[in-house]
Design a protein around this motif. Structure first.
Motif, mmCIF file in Angstrom:
data_model
loop_
_atom_site.group_PDB
_atom_site.id
_atom_site.type_symbol
_atom_site.label_atom_id
_atom_site.label_comp_id
_atom_site.label_asym_id
_atom_site.label_seq_id
_atom_site.Cartn_x
_atom_site.Cartn_y
_atom_site.Cartn_z
ATOM 1 N N HIS A 43 -76.462 5.273 -18.517
ATOM 2 C CA HIS A 43 -76.975 5.966 -19.706
ATOM 3 C C HIS A 43 -77.662 7.286 -19.353
ATOM 4 O O HIS A 43 -78.541 7.739 -20.066
ATOM 5 C CB HIS A 43 -77.939 5.072 -20.510
ATOM 6 C CG HIS A 43 -77.373 3.722 -20.824
ATOM 7 N ND1 HIS A 43 -76.308 3.539 -21.684
ATOM 8 C CD2 HIS A 43 -77.690 2.489 -20.356
ATOM 9 C CE1 HIS A 43 -76.022 2.249 -21.745
ATOM 10 N NE2 HIS A 43 -76.835 1.598 -20.948
ATOM 11 N N ARG A 77 -78.784 4.643 -26.298
ATOM 12 C CA ARG A 77 -78.484 3.237 -26.160
ATOM 13 C C ARG A 77 -79.098 2.490 -27.312
ATOM 14 O O ARG A 77 -80.087 2.964 -27.873
ATOM 15 C CB ARG A 77 -78.966 2.679 -24.817
ATOM 16 C CG ARG A 77 -80.321 3.194 -24.383
ATOM 17 C CD ARG A 77 -80.582 3.014 -22.935
ATOM 18 N NE ARG A 77 -80.353 1.647 -22.482
ATOM 19 C CZ ARG A 77 -80.855 1.157 -21.361
ATOM 20 N NH1 ARG A 77 -81.607 1.896 -20.596
ATOM 21 N NH2 ARG A 77 -80.622 -0.067 -21.013
ATOM 22 N N MET A 79 -74.897 1.136 -26.825
ATOM 23 C CA MET A 79 -73.660 1.909 -26.777
ATOM 24 C C MET A 79 -73.280 2.515 -28.131
ATOM 25 O O MET A 79 -72.812 3.643 -28.192
ATOM 26 C CB MET A 79 -72.499 1.033 -26.275
ATOM 27 C CG MET A 79 -72.582 0.568 -24.830
ATOM 28 S SD MET A 79 -72.801 1.886 -23.602
ATOM 29 C CE MET A 79 -71.150 2.588 -23.533
ATOM 30 N N SER A 269 -65.622 1.939 -22.357
ATOM 31 C CA SER A 269 -66.962 2.394 -21.960
ATOM 32 C C SER A 269 -67.137 2.340 -20.443
ATOM 33 O O SER A 269 -68.244 2.357 -19.924
ATOM 34 C CB SER A 269 -68.037 1.555 -22.658
ATOM 35 O OG SER A 269 -67.807 0.189 -22.433
#
Ligand SMILES: [Zn+2]
Length: 355
Positions: A43, A77, A79, A269
């Motif tokens: 992230h 976050r 996702m 992802s």
């Protein structure tokens, strides 16, 4: 000296001098870094190239990855808050090596040949991607990554990506009743392959593919007539051949398919290793490969110098070759002086410590 600190110091010197090249649209990517595992924390996002470059000099991660995906808010976050805007299409070929060789070119070459086949046999002819849209990178350790960066690939959802992977794996294929040699995709590929076997009249090859040799010989007695008909898509001129045709096709499929990892390809992802960074588990550079045929990871991805440094093997190490020079074998516990690049490979592979 603490081994991990030693490795980090070497990587810091490298990043200080050479820097990294930010990936395409880096400010829309999520980054992940690791020191113990491949990815300890993720992230991360960078707004400027300078920030990204500075991160490597300051933090010196042993493993660096970035997202195949493009996001509006890559650092957000969970996702869902990142706002997904598509992703490159990714394939991975990892060498499964059990040769106890810290620089096994044999296994990496298998992964390289699979990458070449993926591009030349599937991505370009079957999916219509342009060579310019396909990037290949050496992962820095065990294999190769193929990134397809095109507008059409970018929009594919996870399910569509799974279908792409399944197709390349040859899942669910059956040869059409009247398959023709000039058909696109698997139909034509398998039809041409079977045609070739009959044309060569190679009884041995046919026998190896699941039929008996006497039968194969009988079949070839009628070869020219069969070939003529197969060219028109008539496979059933000989009833007994029709009975084995599909079994034969299934066997040939196993040879021509590529065992790609569907899980990797469908994971939108996923973080993939960032080219121009050093792989802390090998000391080799993860790098984009222009000419796959000519690429030798144990020459072209070696970044450290020839300057001699002290190193002590923590286990027996078989002979290996780096930059076309041979090293070893080495005995556990016996310190020696080696070029920095060979020593770094041994140390990063966990087979030696600085001495
Ligand atoms: Zn191997």
């Amino acid at each position: 000296v603490d081994t991990k600190e030693f490795i980090k110091q070497k990587l810091r010197e490298y990043y200080d001098k050479k820097g990294v090249v930010p990936p395409f649209e880096f400010d829309r990517r999520e980054f992940g870094f690791g020191n113990d595992k491949k990815i300890d924390y993720r992230h991360f996002a960078f707004n400027t190239e300078a920030q990204l470059r500075q991160y490597f000099v300051t933090n010196v991660p042993l493993y660096a990855s970035y997202s195949a995906a493009y996001y509006d808010f890559p650092e957000a976050r969970p996702m869902e808050k990142k706002v997904f805007r598509g992703a490159d299409l990714i394939f991975e070929f990892d060498a499964d090596c059990d040769h106890d060789n810290i620089a096994c070119s044999k296994c990496l070459d298998v992964a390289k040949q699979q990458s070449i086949r993926l591009i030349d046999d599937f991505l370009i002819p079957d999916f219509g991607f342009d060579r310019k849209e396909i990037l290949v990178s050496f992962s820095g350790n065990r294999g190769y990554h193929i990134h397809v960066r095109s507008d059409s690939a970018r929009q594919l959802n996870a399910n569509a990506r799974k279908q792409v992977a399944d197709y390349i794996r040859g899942e669910g294929f059956t040869l059409a009743e009247h398959a023709k040699l000039d058909m696109t995709g698997w139909q034509g590929r398998i039809a041409r392959d079977l045609y070739g076997i009959i044309e060569k009249g190679d009884a041995k090859a046919l026998a190896a593919e699941g039929t008996t040799k006497p039968y194969a010989e009988k079949l070839f007695a009628n070869k020219e007539y069969m070939l003529q008909n197969i060219r028109k898509g008539n496979w059933d001129v000989q009833q007994s051949f029709m009975r084995i045709r599909d079994k034969l096709a299934a066997n040939r499929l196993l040879k021509l398919r590529l065992p790609i990892d569907s899980g990797v390809t469908m994971d939108i992802s996923r973080l993939i290793r960032m080219p121009t960074t050093i792989h802390g588990g090998s000391s080799l550079l993860c790098c984009l490969v222009e000419k796959l045929d000519d690429f030798d990871p144990f020459v072209d991805a070696v970044v450290f110098t020839d300057r001699k440094i002290g190193v002590k093997p923590t286990k027996a190490i078989k002979q290996f070759s780096l930059r076309e020079q041979t090293f070893g074998p080495f005995v556990e516990g016996v310190a020696t002086e080696l070029p920095e690049h060979a020593a770094m490979l041994m140390i990063c592979k966990g087979a030696a410590v600085p001495a």
